[in-house]
Scaffold this motif. Structure first.
Motif, PDB file in Angstrom:
ATOM      1  N   LEU A  84       0.831  -1.223   0.000  1.00 55.37           N
ATOM      2  CA  LEU A  84       0.000   0.000   0.000  1.00 55.37           C
ATOM      3  C   LEU A  84       0.848   1.249   0.000  1.00 55.37           C
ATOM      4  CD1 LEU A  84      -2.819  -1.075   2.495  1.00 55.37           C
ATOM      5  CD2 LEU A  84      -2.997  -0.832   0.019  1.00 55.37           C
ATOM      6  N   SER A  85       1.911   1.205   0.808  1.00 62.05           N
ATOM      7  CA  SER A  85       2.793   2.387   0.890  1.00 62.05           C
ATOM      8  C   SER A  85       3.448   2.659  -0.454  1.00 62.05           C
ATOM      9  CB  SER A  85       3.871   2.175   1.958  1.00 62.05           C
ATOM     10  OG  SER A  85       3.278   2.017   3.220  1.00 62.05           O
ATOM     11  N   ALA A  86       3.914   1.624  -1.060  1.00 62.63           N
ATOM     12  CA  ALA A  86       4.559   1.801  -2.367  1.00 62.63           C
ATOM     13  C   ALA A  86       3.584   2.353  -3.387  1.00 62.63           C
ATOM     14  CB  ALA A  86       5.111   0.463  -2.837  1.00 62.63           C
ATOM     15  N   ALA A  87       2.347   1.880  -3.308  1.00 67.56           N
ATOM     16  CA  ALA A  87       1.332   2.366  -4.242  1.00 67.56           C
ATOM     17  C   ALA A  87       1.029   3.836  -3.990  1.00 67.56           C
ATOM     18  CB  ALA A  87       0.066   1.520  -4.105  1.00 67.56           C
ATOM     19  N   ALA A  88       0.991   4.246  -2.710  1.00 67.06           N
ATOM     20  CA  ALA A  88       0.687   5.636  -2.372  1.00 67.06           C
ATOM     21  C   ALA A  88       1.780   6.566  -2.861  1.00 67.06           C
ATOM     22  CB  ALA A  88       0.510   5.774  -0.865  1.00 67.06           C
ATOM     23  N   ILE A  89       3.013   6.131  -2.628  1.00 62.95           N
ATOM     24  CA  ILE A  89       4.140   6.962  -3.059  1.00 62.95           C
ATOM     25  C   ILE A  89       4.133   7.119  -4.582  1.00 62.95           C
ATOM     26  CG2 ILE A  89       6.648   7.023  -3.200  1.00 62.95           C
ATOM     27  CD1 ILE A  89       6.669   5.642  -0.451  1.00 62.95           C
ATOM     28  N   ALA A  90       3.922   5.992  -5.263  1.00 62.84           N
ATOM     29  CA  ALA A  90       3.894   6.052  -6.725  1.00 62.84           C
ATOM     30  C   ALA A  90       2.778   6.963  -7.207  1.00 62.84           C
ATOM     31  CB  ALA A  90       3.725   4.634  -7.289  1.00 62.84           C
ATOM     32  N   GLY A  91       1.653   6.899  -6.526  1.00 62.56           N
ATOM     33  CA  GLY A  91       0.535   7.735  -6.926  1.00 62.56           C
ATOM     34  C   GLY A  91       0.818   9.222  -6.690  1.00 62.56           C
ATOM     35  N   TYR A  92       1.488   9.485  -5.578  1.00 57.17           N
ATOM     36  CA  TYR A  92       1.823  10.877  -5.259  1.00 57.17           C
ATOM     37  C   TYR A  92       2.793  11.461  -6.274  1.00 57.17           C
ATOM     38  CZ  TYR A  92       3.612  14.949  -2.729  1.00 57.17           C
ATOM     39  OH  TYR A  92       3.975  16.216  -2.371  1.00 57.17           O
ATOM     40  N   VAL A  93       3.794  10.665  -6.664  1.00 56.79           N
ATOM     41  CA  VAL A  93       4.776  11.130  -7.652  1.00 56.79           C
ATOM     42  C   VAL A  93       4.096  11.442  -8.971  1.00 56.79           C
ATOM     43  CG1 VAL A  93       6.772  10.431  -9.006  1.00 56.79           C
ATOM     44  CG2 VAL A  93       6.713   9.955  -6.563  1.00 56.79           C
ATOM     45  N   ARG A 133       2.332  19.637 -11.955  1.00 57.91           N
ATOM     46  CA  ARG A 133       3.361  20.608 -12.352  1.00 57.91           C
ATOM     47  C   ARG A 133       3.312  20.874 -13.854  1.00 57.91           C
ATOM     48  NH1 ARG A 133       9.763  20.335 -10.775  1.00 57.91           N
ATOM     49  NH2 ARG A 133      10.362  22.329 -11.847  1.00 57.91           N
ATOM     50  N   SER A 134       3.126  19.812 -14.616  1.00 49.91           N
ATOM     51  CA  SER A 134       3.036  19.985 -16.071  1.00 49.91           C
ATOM     52  C   SER A 134       1.849  20.858 -16.442  1.00 49.91           C
ATOM     53  CB  SER A 134       2.905  18.610 -16.762  1.00 49.91           C
ATOM     54  OG  SER A 134       4.048  17.834 -16.502  1.00 49.91           O
ATOM     55  N   TYR A 135       0.774  20.668 -15.717  1.00 46.99           N
ATOM     56  CA  TYR A 135      -0.449  21.438 -16.011  1.00 46.99           C
ATOM     57  C   TYR A 135      -0.250  22.935 -15.703  1.00 46.99           C
ATOM     58  CZ  TYR A 135      -5.209  23.217 -15.586  1.00 46.99           C
ATOM     59  OH  TYR A 135      -6.345  23.989 -15.736  1.00 46.99           O
ATOM     60  N   MET A 136       0.381  23.173 -14.567  1.00 48.31           N
ATOM     61  CA  MET A 136       0.614  24.572 -14.169  1.00 48.31           C
ATOM     62  C   MET A 136       1.575  25.268 -15.126  1.00 48.31           C
ATOM     63  SD  MET A 136       0.808  24.250 -10.007  1.00 48.31           S
ATOM     64  CE  MET A 136       1.041  26.039  -9.859  1.00 48.31           C
ATOM     65  N   ASP A 137       2.598  24.564 -15.569  1.00 54.92           N
ATOM     66  CA  ASP A 137       3.556  25.156 -16.517  1.00 54.92           C
ATOM     67  C   ASP A 137       2.857  25.566 -17.791  1.00 54.92           C
ATOM     68  OD1 ASP A 137       6.436  23.049 -15.668  1.00 54.92           O
ATOM     69  OD2 ASP A 137       5.659  24.913 -14.779  1.00 54.92           O
ATOM     70  N   SER A 138       2.000  24.734 -18.286  1.00 54.50           N
ATOM     71  CA  SER A 138       1.305  25.076 -19.535  1.00 54.50           C
ATOM     72  C   SER A 138       0.383  26.268 -19.369  1.00 54.50           C
ATOM     73  CB  SER A 138       0.528  23.850 -20.032  1.00 54.50           C
ATOM     74  OG  SER A 138      -0.469  23.487 -19.088  1.00 54.50           O
ATOM     75  N   GLU A 139      -0.249  26.433 -18.204  1.00 55.30           N
ATOM     76  CA  GLU A 139      -1.147  27.554 -17.949  1.00 55.30           C
ATOM     77  C   GLU A 139      -0.367  28.867 -17.885  1.00 55.30           C
ATOM     78  OE1 GLU A 139      -4.477  27.848 -17.638  1.00 55.30           O
ATOM     79  OE2 GLU A 139      -4.656  25.755 -18.322  1.00 55.30           O
ATOM     80  N   ILE A 140       0.746  28.821 -17.184  1.00 55.08           N
ATOM     81  CA  ILE A 140       1.569  30.039 -17.029  1.00 55.08           C
ATOM     82  C   ILE A 140       2.072  30.497 -18.392  1.00 55.08           C
ATOM     83  CG2 ILE A 140       3.757  30.885 -16.112  1.00 55.08           C
ATOM     84  CD1 ILE A 140       3.259  29.089 -13.650  1.00 55.08           C
ATOM     85  N   ARG A 141       2.523  29.596 -19.214  1.00 58.55           N
ATOM     86  CA  ARG A 141       3.052  29.942 -20.520  1.00 58.55           C
ATOM     87  C   ARG A 141       1.967  30.550 -21.394  1.00 58.55           C
ATOM     88  NH1 ARG A 141       7.975  27.446 -21.837  1.00 58.55           N
ATOM     89  NH2 ARG A 141       7.427  27.372 -24.045  1.00 58.55           N
ATOM     90  N   ALA A 142       0.748  30.043 -21.249  1.00 56.26           N
ATOM     91  CA  ALA A 142      -0.353  30.623 -22.044  1.00 56.26           C
ATOM     92  C   ALA A 142      -0.645  32.064 -21.646  1.00 56.26           C
ATOM     93  CB  ALA A 142      -1.590  29.768 -21.880  1.00 56.26           C
ATOM     94  N   ILE A 143      -0.632  32.349 -20.340  1.00 59.06           N
ATOM     95  CA  ILE A 143      -0.920  33.721 -19.854  1.00 59.06           C
ATOM     96  C   ILE A 143       0.176  34.681 -20.305  1.00 59.06           C
ATOM     97  CG2 ILE A 143      -1.094  35.100 -17.758  1.00 59.06           C
ATOM     98  CD1 ILE A 143      -2.390  32.652 -16.409  1.00 59.06           C
ATOM     99  N   MET A 144       1.384  34.229 -20.174  1.00 59.53           N
ATOM    100  CA  MET A 144       2.509  35.095 -20.544  1.00 59.53           C
ATOM    101  C   MET A 144       2.513  35.399 -22.031  1.00 59.53           C
ATOM    102  SD  MET A 144       5.563  33.526 -18.180  1.00 59.53           S
ATOM    103  CE  MET A 144       6.722  34.791 -18.815  1.00 59.53           C
ATOM    104  N   ALA A 145       2.042  34.475 -22.837  1.00 61.21           N
ATOM    105  CA  ALA A 145       2.033  34.684 -24.277  1.00 61.21           C
ATOM    106  C   ALA A 145       1.081  35.786 -24.695  1.00 61.21           C
ATOM    107  CB  ALA A 145       1.666  33.399 -24.988  1.00 61.21           C
TER     108      ALA A 145
END
Length: 624
Positions: free
Chosen positions: A577-586, A593-605
């Motif tokens: 269970l612990s291994a599954a939780a960690i993997a899920g968190y990662v 993070r990928s989602y936030m990066d794409s949003e910021i780049r759109a606003i700046m553009a």
């Protein structure tokens, strides 16, 4: 014809021919003519060697001479030709000799209703005994069924009868058998000349049947002291000139002194004549030993059982089978062997020498040359070899009023199973026996008990077969109870046989021994195991706090063994269970993070051009 063939024929003639100085007497009965007056008187007639002479009795009848078929060689067309009419005398049919067997003439006359037959001799000579055909299978079918008496009469007397009948005179006669056998005292002495060879055709078959049927009556008479019975066997000697020949060596013992013809008349197959002589000698010694032990009647048991258990056609005609019969009847085997001596000795055998001397006629009795032959009170019996006919002849040998009760009664039964179980198989523990008492004497036959069939030879072995057999003395199998536990080699799943149960080894019938699993190292072999053998099984223990697992033949810890297993499972589950939780968190953090990066780049553009965008716009203009 070659020399060997000539020698074989000569030797056979020497082996089967009687002493040239011997004599053969014809047993006669009295025939009296009561009418007409011209023929009144007593005449001789030779009793036929078949049918049933009325020993001890008389018959009054009228002589009839048929107009047709006077030879009586063919069946008469009318079955009532000679049938007795109501109120009339029995018809005694006169037939002529010639063209066919004596027995066939009597058989045809009997079927046409004759009460007795007189055969008219066709030559002037001394009377002879009318015998049944030898080795004729067709004749054997009717000879045994002839039940009327017959006799041969002299030609001169027959001619007188024919003349009187042709003149329409009534000829009445009286056949008298009362004095056919002498009766000097209150005991009948009789001899049975026989042979152990059972492959000599119809006569051997008739002899075996007679011995089996007559045995019970013979033993009653002998046990009661009413008769003195003696068995005898015919042997011949080999001429000195042929002692070293193949024929003599195969047919004789004691260097040619005692011989018997080869059973198959073939020296290259089957049994030899010397085998017959040896068994004849054994049967004589059985009688001698049994007589010394004051039970001579056991001879009848031995001969009957030997015929059944040791026949030539099954290749059991041998010493081993004979001695099995002796043991079953409680006859001392060593005494019989001592009596027999060595058949290879070059000297006389006292028993067989006495037999050869007895073959020679003496007094009123002629030489014995025919097998089988009965001699009653020193007179040769004539007639059918049948229990009822022979018993009647023997009983007629007693003086009037001295005959035993068995001669006056038809009740001849005796229970032979009461003595030594009749020599048959028995299981005393289950009270089961193969001995069955019958009117003809006992038979050894495996029984049916409570619906369960026993199978075997009835003499030395019987075995229960089929479902339910374990209820009857455990099916004859091994069984033992120890410490309240019963172990058995019988199972209803097996329809026959016995098999030791698990933990035992043996034949299953008499023995099943405990298997020492510890010594034979078939169980409890783990490093921490300690083995202890028990009856039918074993105990295995482990050292320290370990527990033995039989199915895996291994040891495991007694303490916390279950908890240890449980925590391992829990830790494993939690770790997963612990291994599954960690993997899920990662994964979650990466995708966020990928989602936030794409949003910021759109606003700046929207508020400031990017270098990449300028480059793209510039290229577009150039292309335009």
């Amino acid at each position: 014809m070659d020399a060997w063939s000539t020698l074989s024929i000569l030797l056979l003639l020497l082996l089967v021919a009687p002493d040239v100085h011997g004599k053969f007497l014809v047993e006669k009965n009295s025939l009296s003519v009561t009418s007409p007056d011209s023929l009144k008187g007593t005449y001789d007639s030779a009793i036929g060697n078949f049918g049933v002479p009325q020993y001890g009795g008389t018959m009054v009848g009228t002589v009839t001479y048929p107009k047709d078929s006077r030879m009586a060689c063919k069946p008469y067309s009318d079955s009532d030709t000679f049938r007795r009419k109501s109120g009339g005398l029995p018809n005694v049919v006169l037939v002529d000799r010639g063209d066919c067997y004596f027995a066939l003439k009597v058989w045809n006359a009997q079927n046409a209703g004759a009460a007795a037959v007189l055969v008219a001799d066709d030559r002037s000579e001394p009377l002879i005994t009318m015998d049944s055909p030898e080795e004729d299978s067709a004749a054997s079918e009717y000879v045994e069924n002839i039940t009327i008496p017959s006799a041969l009469i002299e030609k001169s007397f027959a001619d007188k009868l024919k003349r009187a009948l042709s003149d329409n005179e009534m000829v009445n006669i009286n056949l008298d058998w009362r004095e056919s056998l002498p009766h000097p005292d209150d005991r009948v002495e009789y001899e049975f000349w026989t042979n152990s060879n059972d492959e000599c055709g119809p006569k051997c078959d008739a002899q075996k049947e007679f011995v089996k049927n007559y045995k019970g009556a013979a033993q009653i008479l002998e046990r009661g002291g009413y008769t003195l019975f003696t068995p005898h066997y015919i042997t011949w000697y080999c001429p000195q000139a042929f002692i070293l020949s193949k024929q003599c060596k195969s047919q004789c013992i004691n260097h040619g002194r005692y011989c018997a013809p080869d059973p198959e008349q073939d020296f290259n197959r089957g049994y030899d004549g010397k085998d017959v002589v040896v068994e004849n000698l054994r049967q004589l010694c059985v009688f001698k030993v049994a007589t010394e032990e004051r039970k001579p009647w056991v001879w009848w048991d031995y001969v009957t059982d030997f015929q059944i258990r040791c026949p030539m056609k099954e290749m059991k005609y041998n010493e081993a089978c004979a001695e099995d019969v002796l043991k079953a009847l409680d006859i001392p085997v060593h005494k019989v062997r001592d009596c027999m001596g060595n058949p290879n000795d070059d000297k006389d055998n006292a028993v067989l020498k006495s037999e050869q001397d007895a073959q020679v006629g003496h007094g009123s009795r002629g030489d014995v040359t025919i097998l089988p032959t009965l001699i009653v009170n020193n007179r040769q019996y004539r007639g059918k070899l049948d229990k009822a006919a022979v018993l009647k002849a023997i009983c007629s040998g007693f003086q009037e009023t001295t005959e035993p009760a068995v001669c006056l009664s038809e009740d001849m039964q005796t229970n032979e199973c009461l003595t030594n179980n009749g020599g048959c198989w028995q299981d005393k523990s289950a009270n089961v026996t193969a001995c069955k008492d019958t009117f003809r004497g006992r038979v050894c036959e495996c029984p049916i008990v409570q619906g369960v069939q026993y199978s075997g030879d009835g003499y030395s072995h019987c075995e229960a077969l089929g479902p339910g057999r374990c209820k009857l003395n455990n099916g004859g199998c091994w069984q033992h109870t120890r410490n309240g536990v019963t172990h058995t080699a019988c199972s209803d799943r097996q329809l026959k046989g016995c098999q030791c149960p698990a933990g035992f080894k043996g034949d299953g019938f008499n023995t099943c021994e405990d298997i020492d699993e510890c010594r034979e190292r078939v169980a409890c072999q783990c490093p921490d195991c300690t083995c202890k053998n028990t009856y039918g099984s074993y105990d295995c223990s482990c050292s320290g706090d370990l527990l033995y697992m039989r199915e895996h033949d291994t040891c495991i810890s007694k303490k916390g063994s279950t908890a240890k297993v449980g925590w391992v499972v829990i830790f494993t589950v939690l770790g997963g269970l612990s291994a599954a939780a960690i993997a899920g968190y990662v994964v979650y953090k990466y995708r966020l993070r990928s989602y936030m990066d794409s949003e910021i780049r759109a606003i700046m553009a929207q508020y400031m051009p990017l270098d990449s965008q300028n480059d793209v716009h510039h290229h577009l203009q150039e292309d335009a």
